[in-house]
Each structure stands twice: as structure tokens, then as C-alpha cells.
Design a protein around this motif. Structure first.
Motif, mmCIF file in Angstrom:
data_model
loop_
_atom_site.group_PDB
_atom_site.id
_atom_site.type_symbol
_atom_site.label_atom_id
_atom_site.label_comp_id
_atom_site.label_asym_id
_atom_site.label_seq_id
_atom_site.Cartn_x
_atom_site.Cartn_y
_atom_site.Cartn_z
ATOM 1 N N ALA A 83 0.856 -1.330 0.037
ATOM 2 C CA ALA A 83 0.336 -0.053 0.257
ATOM 3 C C ALA A 83 1.011 1.428 -0.081
ATOM 4 C CB ALA A 83 -1.336 0.175 1.452
ATOM 5 N N GLY A 84 2.432 1.242 0.570
ATOM 6 C CA GLY A 84 2.961 2.476 0.383
ATOM 7 C C GLY A 84 2.024 3.831 1.265
ATOM 8 N N ALA A 85 2.733 4.733 0.990
ATOM 9 C CA ALA A 85 1.893 6.060 1.263
ATOM 10 C C ALA A 85 0.800 5.660 1.436
ATOM 11 C CB ALA A 85 3.126 7.187 1.097
ATOM 12 N N GLY A 86 0.019 5.142 0.636
ATOM 13 C CA GLY A 86 -1.553 5.112 0.109
ATOM 14 C C GLY A 86 -2.839 6.009 -0.319
ATOM 15 N N GLY A 87 -1.647 6.213 -2.250
ATOM 16 C CA GLY A 87 -1.545 6.899 -3.209
ATOM 17 C C GLY A 87 -3.377 5.729 -3.929
ATOM 18 N N THR A 88 -3.273 4.563 -3.533
ATOM 19 C CA THR A 88 -4.201 4.430 -5.065
ATOM 20 C C THR A 88 -5.443 4.064 -3.586
ATOM 21 O OG1 THR A 88 -2.995 2.926 -5.925
ATOM 22 C CG2 THR A 88 -5.107 2.185 -6.229
ATOM 23 N N ALA A 89 -4.994 3.443 -2.365
ATOM 24 C CA ALA A 89 -6.165 3.433 -1.272
ATOM 25 C C ALA A 89 -7.253 4.706 -1.133
ATOM 26 C CB ALA A 89 -5.216 3.061 -0.135
ATOM 27 N N LEU A 90 -6.675 5.722 -0.568
ATOM 28 C CA LEU A 90 -6.566 6.867 -0.475
ATOM 29 C C LEU A 90 -8.001 7.438 -2.078
ATOM 30 C CD1 LEU A 90 -7.528 9.127 1.169
ATOM 31 C CD2 LEU A 90 -5.393 10.416 0.017
ATOM 32 N N GLY A 91 -7.383 6.802 -3.039
ATOM 33 C CA GLY A 91 -8.112 7.613 -4.265
ATOM 34 C C GLY A 91 -9.171 6.213 -4.167
ATOM 35 N N PHE A 92 -8.976 4.882 -4.324
ATOM 36 C CA PHE A 92 -10.122 3.942 -3.880
ATOM 37 C C PHE A 92 -10.724 4.615 -2.953
ATOM 38 C CE2 PHE A 92 -8.927 0.061 -6.064
ATOM 39 C CZ PHE A 92 -8.375 0.261 -7.180
ATOM 40 N N ALA A 93 -10.704 4.934 -1.475
ATOM 41 C CA ALA A 93 -11.556 5.373 -1.067
ATOM 42 C C ALA A 93 -12.153 6.510 -1.273
ATOM 43 C CB ALA A 93 -10.668 5.510 0.452
ATOM 44 N N ASN A 94 -11.029 7.812 -1.470
ATOM 45 C CA ASN A 94 -11.950 8.521 -1.870
ATOM 46 C C ASN A 94 -13.446 7.688 -3.511
ATOM 47 O OD1 ASN A 94 -10.686 10.268 -0.543
ATOM 48 N ND2 ASN A 94 -9.602 11.088 -2.400
ATOM 49 N N ALA A 95 -12.966 7.553 -3.728
ATOM 50 C CA ALA A 95 -14.255 6.576 -5.215
ATOM 51 C C ALA A 95 -15.376 6.286 -4.771
ATOM 52 C CB ALA A 95 -13.062 5.860 -6.049
ATOM 53 N N GLY A 96 -15.574 5.426 -2.980
ATOM 54 C CA GLY A 96 -16.329 5.494 -2.679
ATOM 55 C C GLY A 96 -16.231 3.661 -1.612
ATOM 56 N N LEU A 97 -15.155 3.298 -2.372
ATOM 57 C CA LEU A 97 -14.707 2.085 -1.382
ATOM 58 C C LEU A 97 -14.822 2.320 -0.496
ATOM 59 C CD1 LEU A 97 -13.208 1.536 -5.112
ATOM 60 C CD2 LEU A 97 -13.614 -1.147 -3.853
ATOM 61 N N SER A 98 -14.320 1.110 0.460
ATOM 62 C CA SER A 98 -14.332 0.594 1.646
ATOM 63 C C SER A 98 -13.375 -0.425 2.072
ATOM 64 C CB SER A 98 -15.572 1.022 2.781
ATOM 65 O OG SER A 98 -16.416 1.355 2.252
ATOM 66 N N HIS A 99 -11.427 0.192 2.623
ATOM 67 C CA HIS A 99 -11.442 -0.604 3.101
ATOM 68 C C HIS A 99 -11.342 -1.769 4.314
ATOM 69 C CE1 HIS A 99 -9.073 1.835 -0.315
ATOM 70 N NE2 HIS A 99 -8.396 0.633 -0.030
ATOM 71 N N VAL A 100 -11.078 -3.139 4.382
ATOM 72 C CA VAL A 100 -10.949 -3.632 5.047
ATOM 73 C C VAL A 100 -9.562 -4.541 5.829
ATOM 74 C CG1 VAL A 100 -12.997 -4.630 4.918
ATOM 75 C CG2 VAL A 100 -10.821 -5.646 3.861
ATOM 76 N N TYR A 101 -8.689 -3.849 4.770
ATOM 77 C CA TYR A 101 -7.602 -4.699 5.373
ATOM 78 C C TYR A 101 -5.931 -4.030 4.608
ATOM 79 C CZ TYR A 101 -3.121 -7.562 5.911
ATOM 80 O OH TYR A 101 -1.875 -8.272 5.605
ATOM 81 N N LEU A 102 -5.420 -3.341 4.940
ATOM 82 C CA LEU A 102 -3.860 -3.171 4.450
ATOM 83 C C LEU A 102 -2.303 -3.344 4.556
ATOM 84 C CD1 LEU A 102 -5.989 -0.575 4.689
ATOM 85 C CD2 LEU A 102 -4.710 1.039 2.930
ATOM 86 N N ASN A 103 -2.103 -3.814 3.647
ATOM 87 C CA ASN A 103 -0.482 -4.342 3.743
ATOM 88 C C ASN A 103 0.605 -3.412 3.436
ATOM 89 O OD1 ASN A 103 1.417 -6.735 3.224
ATOM 90 N ND2 ASN A 103 0.737 -7.240 5.012
ATOM 91 N N GLU A 104 1.801 -2.982 4.103
ATOM 92 C CA GLU A 104 2.723 -2.327 3.514
ATOM 93 C C GLU A 104 3.709 -2.835 5.014
ATOM 94 O OE1 GLU A 104 6.287 -0.214 2.615
ATOM 95 O OE2 GLU A 104 3.687 -0.505 1.137
ATOM 96 N N PHE A 105 5.317 -3.220 4.340
ATOM 97 C CA PHE A 105 5.316 -3.925 4.661
ATOM 98 C C PHE A 105 7.160 -2.295 5.650
ATOM 99 C CE2 PHE A 105 10.140 -5.935 5.391
ATOM 100 C CZ PHE A 105 9.883 -6.738 6.531
ATOM 101 N N ASN A 106 7.001 -1.077 4.664
ATOM 102 C CA ASN A 106 7.972 -0.254 4.914
ATOM 103 C C ASN A 106 7.249 0.399 6.325
ATOM 104 O OD1 ASN A 106 8.731 2.769 5.023
ATOM 105 N ND2 ASN A 106 10.397 1.204 3.660
ATOM 106 N N ALA A 107 8.256 0.090 7.336
ATOM 107 C CA ALA A 107 7.474 0.689 8.909
ATOM 108 C C ALA A 107 6.944 2.266 9.088
ATOM 109 C CB ALA A 107 8.883 0.720 9.837
#
Length: 420
Positions: A83-107
Motif C-alpha cells: 500500500a505504500g503511503a496510500g496513494g491508490t488506497a486513498l484514491g479508491f476510498a475517495n471513489a467510494g470503496l471501503s478498505h477492510v485490510y491494508l498491508n505495507e512492510f515499510n515501517a
């Protein structure tokens, strides 16, 4: 409609501009040339006409904003991997999708996700474990999205399907799909994946998704025509489970781009890298939109060193951006010599908030870690507005929203399984 490709001379005549103007637009990266079998440059006439309308102020009106719907569609659930810093996740959330799980290894990136999720009340469940230690069995989501790193495949092209990808991070994406069985899977990567191992790597990925029971197609999306003030291209793979009638939809490019001037208007001040005194003295000599070629020859030779004698345009070196065009693709360091990203009028690298604006992160989205960590997170991200447009296509494919003229349906690819 069939695309019409024409020579520089024919394009100049059709648009009533000089051939040098066409070449300049090409050099700036606003339009791209293809080559015929004789190596002659050809241009898509429709693309040049679109650019001319924009430059003449005749294209569709555009203004910089982070695209966002008023409310989420709670039933449209999503898992986001790498997921990185959340570019795609935030874009998807702004579009209307609801996230149930995100994985990102970089602390540091995972902390960015958690902090902003809490501040923005997104309710994200962020897991920073190594994805290879994660079991997806029991998880439920209609969509899985992954910006998986592209690694060389030991057996790519040998038609081993799912087994070809073992030991790579794409395999973890495929494993998640196998264990969750989402309705739609979206893969994202750099344009270079098209050519990786002469196309065999991408072919292996597509065959793997087909083997898992998904229809697939892919497209290179140009962010500069999708409400992002940046010339950035991403390869998007769209996969739909074969037992469903969901169409494969991609965003249709707009008839405008957003300039750096529009994007950075009223941008808040922030920290950022600075040039050493000697380098600043060189960059002071570069005009807006210019590069090392605009330097006096003796200074250019000293600054470039051995690179001066190498082939290629090297136009990323000592590059100052232009107010009137989208930014060049952001890198993980705006002061890096090979891929300079200098402010259009001030002699300094773009700062953190300017970087974030160009990636269409909202001003309130904060990044964790030191300056270098923040640049890296932003530079590696998918632009938020690009994620938004992809997310709207996903929702339309699932039937949650109406398909619009901004979406284009494509047919699944007929894959070659010879030797499987």
C-alpha cells in the motif's frame, strides 16, 4: 475510431503550426512519437489536436482538486497490498470503496497509513508484517488491489503459469487472490513491465490470473490526462472473476491537463531538500523549462562530467520544471542529478508539500519519517486522483454506480496457452 498516425510535416500542416513546434511538444513529453519500420517518427493526430486545444484554452475546463465522492459505498470492500503511503488506497476510498485490510512492510509508510487513517477517520486496518507471513484465508473483500514490485521471474515465459511466479512478490498478490476469491483484482506497475523480459513477464502474470479463474486485460494510463498535474504512466491490470458478468472498464482520458501553476497555487510551505552552494550557482543559470543544454558549454561539461559524452538527450539533468505544463514524473529525490526536479522559478528542489500536491495527496495528508523517507513515500506512490478514476471504474464494473462516458469497456484478452 481508428487512430490516425501522421508524420511531423503532416501534423504541422494539419494544425497550422511549425514542425519545430511539434518536435518541441514531443521533447517536453506532452505528446509521444512512435516509429515506423524505417525508424520515422509518427504522431497520433488526435493527441496533437487535443494538446493544441488545451494550449489554446479551448479544451475542457480543468482546475486542480483532489477528487472525492461525498460518501463511501460500505458494501464495496477492498484489500490493498503493497500500500505504500496510500496513494491508490486513498484514491479508491475517495471513489467510494471501503478498505477492510491494508498491508505495507515499510515501517515509515505503514505509520503514514495508520496516522492518516486515524486523523481522517478512515478506519483502515494496517498490517506491517512481511506479506509472505500473512494468511488471507477467511478474509472477505470484493476487490483486491496491489502495486506489487516487479521482480525478474526465474521461469518467466516457460508457460508454468502459477508456479512461474513463486519466489516473487507478484506471487503473493496471486496467492491473496486464490485465498480470497475477490470479484475483481487490480494490479499496478510501471510501464516498463510491458517490455520486461521481452514481454514474457507480463504474459506470465496474465496467464497466472487466467489460471486462477479471471478474465484479464491491461492498459497504460497517462496520469496527466486524468486530473494529475504530472506526466506519469502506470500499467494497470484489470481482472474479473469468470463466473461473473462484470465488464472490464478503464478510465477514458480527459481533453485537458493540469499545469504546475494550477497545482501549486496556494501550496502550503514545508521542508524540503536544498542545493549545495556550487550546484545552486549552476541551476541559477537554467531557465524555466530548461535543462543542462541551456548552460554555457564549459559549465555544462563540468557539471555533467562523463555523462556529457554519453548518448541520449539526458534532459532530466539540471532540469527546471515549467509553470505551464504538468510536472515530469516525480522520483524519490528531487535533487538527484540524473532526474532533477527544480522549482520553476525558485532555485531549489520541489519541497514535500509540492511533491504531495503533484501526486494529488490532500494538504492534510502527512508523511512519517525524515525528509528522505517522505520524498521516497511520495515519489513511489500512485497519484491519488489516478486511483480515484480506477476506483470509479471498479465500482461501475461491480454495478454500484452507473457507467459514464468517462469509462471505456474493453474485451478480455484471449491468452495463448501453447505449451501449458
Amino acid at each position: 475510431m481508428q487512430l490516425q498516425f501522421v508524420s511531423v510535416t503532416a501534423a504541422a500542416k494539419a494544425l497550422d503550426v511549425s514542425a519545430d513546434t511539434i518536435r518541441r511538444w514531443n521533447k517536453l513529453g506532452l505528446i509521444k512519437a512512435t516509429r515506423d519500420k524505417n525508424g520515422k517518427r509518427l504522431f497520433n493526430l488526435k493527441e496533437i489536436q487535443r494538446l493544441q486545444r488545451k494550449l489554446n484554452g479551448e479544451g475542457e475546463e480543468a482546475s486542480f482538486r483532489v477528487l472525492k465522492e461525498d460518501s463511501a459505498i460500505e458494501k464495496a470492500t477492498c484489500i490493498d497490498l503493497f500500500a505504500g503511503a496510500g496513494g491508490t488506497a486513498l484514491g479508491f476510498a475517495n471513489a467510494g470503496l471501503s478498505h477492510v485490510y491494508l498491508n505495507e512492510f515499510n515501517a515509515k509508510a505503514a505509520a503514514t497509513l495508520r496516522n492518516n487513517s486515524k486523523k481522517q477517520n478512515l478506519g483502515w486496518n494496517v498490517d506491517d508484517r512481511d506479506i509472505r507471513d500473512v494468511s488471507f484465508k477467511g478474509m472477505k473483500a470484493e476487490v483486491i488491489q496491489a502495486g506489487f514490485p516487479c521482480q525478474a521471474f526465474s521461469y518467466a515465459g516457460k508457460s508454468r503459469g502459477f508456479n512461474d511466479t513463486r519466489g516473487t512478490l507478484f506471487f503473493e498478490f496471486a496467492r491473496a487472490i486464490e485465498e480470497v476469491r475477490p470479484k475483481i483484482a487490480i494490479g499496478e506497475n510501471v510501464r516498463g513491465l510491458l517490455r520486461h523480459d521481452e514481454g514474457r513477464t507480463l504474459e506470465t502474470m496474465l496467464n497466472t490470473l487466467d489460471e486462477l479463474g479471471y478474465y484479464v486485460n491491461y492498459r497504460v494510463l497517462r496520469a496527466q490526462y486524468l486530473d494529475v498535474p504530472q506526466k506519469r504512466e502506470r500499467l494497470i491490470i484489470f481482472a474479473v472473476r469468470k463466473d461473473l458478468s462484470c465488464p472490464i472498464l478503464f478510465p477514458r482520458e480527459k481533453d485537458y491537463f493540469i499545469s504546475l501553476r494550477e497545482a501549486l497555487k496556494d501550496c502550503p510551505a514545508s521542508d524540503g531538500q536544498q542545493y549545495p552552494e556550487k550546484k545552486k550557482a549552476v541551476m541559477d543559470l537554467v531557465p524555466e523549462g530548461g535543462c543542462w543544454r541551456d548552460l554555457p558549454d564549459d559549465i555544462a561539461r563540468e557539471y555533467m562530467g562523463g555523462s556529457y559524452y554519453l548518448g541520449g538527450g539526458k534532459t532530466g539533468m539540471a532540469r527546471r520544471l515549467s509553470w505551464d505544463y504538468p510536472s515530469l514524473t516525480l522520483t524519490c529525490s528531487p535533487a538527484q542529478k540524473q532526474t532533477e526536479r527544480c522549482h520553476p522559478s525558485e532555485t531549489r528542489p520541489l519541497n514535500i508539500r509540492e511533491y504531495a500536491r503533484i501526486q494529488t495527496f490532500p494538504d492534510e495528508w502527512e508523511f512519517t519519517g525524515g525528509i528522505s523517507d517522505q520524498y521516497k513515500q511520495i515519489g513511489n506512490a500512485v497519484p491519488v486522483n489516478l486511483g480515484y478514476h480506477i476506483g470509479r471504474c471498479v465500482l461501475a464494473s461491480l454495478g454500484y454506480i452507473e457507467r459514464t462516458e468517462d469509462m471505456e469497456q474493453v474485451c478480455p484478452i484471449v491468452l495463448n496457452h501453447e505449451g501449458r
